[in-house]
Design an enzyme around this catalytic site. Structure first.
Site, PDB file in Angstrom:
ATOM      1  N   ASP A  26       0.783  -1.252   0.000  1.00 23.50           N
ATOM      2  CA  ASP A  26       0.000   0.000   0.000  1.00 23.50           C
ATOM      3  C   ASP A  26       0.813   1.301   0.000  1.00 23.50           C
ATOM      4  OD1 ASP A  26      -1.968  -1.884   0.201  1.00 23.50           O
ATOM      5  OD2 ASP A  26      -2.800  -1.198   2.105  1.00 23.50           O
ATOM      6  N   LYS A 131      -6.547  -4.815  -3.123  1.00 25.72           N
ATOM      7  CA  LYS A 131      -7.203  -5.533  -2.013  1.00 25.72           C
ATOM      8  C   LYS A 131      -8.246  -4.631  -1.355  1.00 25.72           C
ATOM      9  CE  LYS A 131      -3.544  -4.400   1.331  1.00 25.72           C
ATOM     10  NZ  LYS A 131      -4.361  -3.476   2.140  1.00 25.72           N
ATOM     11  N   VAL A 159       3.210   0.099   4.259  1.00 24.24           N
ATOM     12  CA  VAL A 159       2.459   0.857   5.269  1.00 24.24           C
ATOM     13  C   VAL A 159       1.038   0.319   5.397  1.00 24.24           C
ATOM     14  CG1 VAL A 159       3.825   2.931   4.848  1.00 24.24           C
ATOM     15  CG2 VAL A 159       1.707   2.614   3.572  1.00 24.24           C
ATOM     16  N   THR A 160       0.410   0.613   6.554  1.00 29.68           N
ATOM     17  CA  THR A 160       1.061   1.026   7.781  1.00 29.68           C
ATOM     18  C   THR A 160       1.381  -0.224   8.591  1.00 29.68           C
ATOM     19  OG1 THR A 160      -1.054   1.264   8.985  1.00 29.68           O
ATOM     20  CG2 THR A 160      -0.212   3.226   7.866  1.00 29.68           C
ATOM     21  N   CYS A 164      -2.289  -2.651   7.727  1.00 32.53           N
ATOM     22  CA  CYS A 164      -2.273  -3.572   6.583  1.00 32.53           C
ATOM     23  C   CYS A 164      -1.043  -4.474   6.553  1.00 32.53           C
ATOM     24  CB  CYS A 164      -2.403  -2.783   5.287  1.00 32.53           C
ATOM     25  SG  CYS A 164      -4.041  -2.046   5.117  1.00 32.53           S
ATOM     26  N   GLN A 204       8.202 -14.476  21.422  1.00 37.79           N
ATOM     27  CA  GLN A 204       7.819 -15.885  21.601  1.00 37.79           C
ATOM     28  C   GLN A 204       8.429 -16.770  20.509  1.00 37.79           C
ATOM     29  OE1 GLN A 204       3.542 -16.269  23.066  1.00 37.79           O
ATOM     30  NE2 GLN A 204       3.464 -14.298  21.993  1.00 37.79           N
TER      31      GLN A 204
HETATM   32  C1  C5J Z   1      -3.134   0.443   5.573  1.00 33.39           C
HETATM   33  C2  C5J Z   1      -4.900   1.657   6.673  1.00 33.39           C
HETATM   34  N1  C5J Z   1      -2.599   0.275   4.374  1.00 33.39           N
HETATM   35  N2  C5J Z   1      -4.115   2.054   7.673  1.00 33.39           N
HETATM   36  N3  C5J Z   1      -4.407   0.944   5.634  1.00 33.39           N
HETATM   37  O1  C5J Z   1      -2.503   0.199   6.575  1.00 33.39           O
HETATM   38  O2  C5J Z   1      -6.086   1.931   6.672  1.00 33.39           O
END
Ligand code: C5J
Length: 227
Positions: A26, A131, A159-160, A164, A204
């Site tokens: 993303d 997606k 990100v982030t 995601c 872990q």
């Molecule tokens: C992603 C979001 N890509 N934070 N999307 O992390 O909404």
């Protein structure tokens, strides 16, 4: 066996290096530029740019070694049929998914704001998975493509970190993929969430996977390819 020096211990590379793919989540204008989805949710979007040079290096390394690369975008259909109202309305943002903004309709496939930033633009023939959810496996053909190409190892970036990226890493881990999250090639609007994610995935005994720096990843790949 070649390995990447990583935490919580070395990450063994597959015998056939092309079974390891770079996954970039993303890195689209909607999250990195003013006027997009990230901005509409009240975030300081400038924070995410720190990883762009590192991602460019990783992308160049995978391209030069002819290893598989998968980029993703969080994208919805223009009729919003794949966007549940719970997602669209949550938090009552200034601009909702599908609303017109300065870079076109927010988070809609094909709009200018939904494009990957020019610095990381995919080359012709490189795969981009669109997606509708946070995880890259939900309602996409990513797993089918990975299986078709016998890919077993995922080097995950983008990100982030805690949304995601982490969701995708957990989905992949549950499906049996060996996942490494690149510490300096993932970013969050919340530095403390990034740090917590790095720690929780490798805790872990690597319960979700490994973490390493981009330099450690590239050094590991070079051991195999002698590049
Ligand atoms: C992603 C979001 N890509 N934070 N999307 O992390 O909404």
């Amino acid at each position: 066996m070649a390995a990447i020096s990583a935490q919580p211990f070395d990450y063994p590379l597959p015998a056939t290096l092309s079974q390891a793919a770079l996954v970039i989540i993303d890195m689209q204008r909607d999250f990195l530029e003013p006027g997009g989805f990230g901005d509409a949710l009240g975030n300081d979007v400038g924070l995410l740019r720190a990883i762009v040079p590192t991602l460019q290096q990783l992308l160049a390394a995978f391209r030069s070694l002819e290893l598989p690369i998968f980029q993703t975008t969080e994208s919805h259909r223009s009729d919003l049929a794949d966007c549940p109202p719970s997602k669209r309305l949550r938090g009552n943002p200034a601009l909702k998914i599908g609303d017109p903004g300065p870079m076109g309709r927010i988070l809609i496939e094909g709009e200018p704001g939904n494009a990957i930033i020019p610095e990381l633009a995919p080359l012709p023939g490189e795969t981009v998975i669109t997606k509708p959810g946070k995880g890259a496996f939900y309602n996409t053909n990513l797993e089918f493509l990975l299986k078709t190409h016998d890919i077993t190892h995922l080097i995950i970036t983008g990100v982030t970190t805690e949304v995601c990226v982490q969701t995708t890493m957990r989905e992949a881990n549950d499906r049996g993929y060996e996942c490494l999250l690149v510490e300096d090639a993932t970013e969050s609007y919340f530095p403390e969430f990034k740090q917590a994610t790095l720690e929780m995935v490798r805790a872990q005994g690597g319960i979700v996977g490994w973490t390493a720096t981009a330099e450690q990843v590239m050094a590991g790949l070079k051991q195999v390819k002698g590049a």
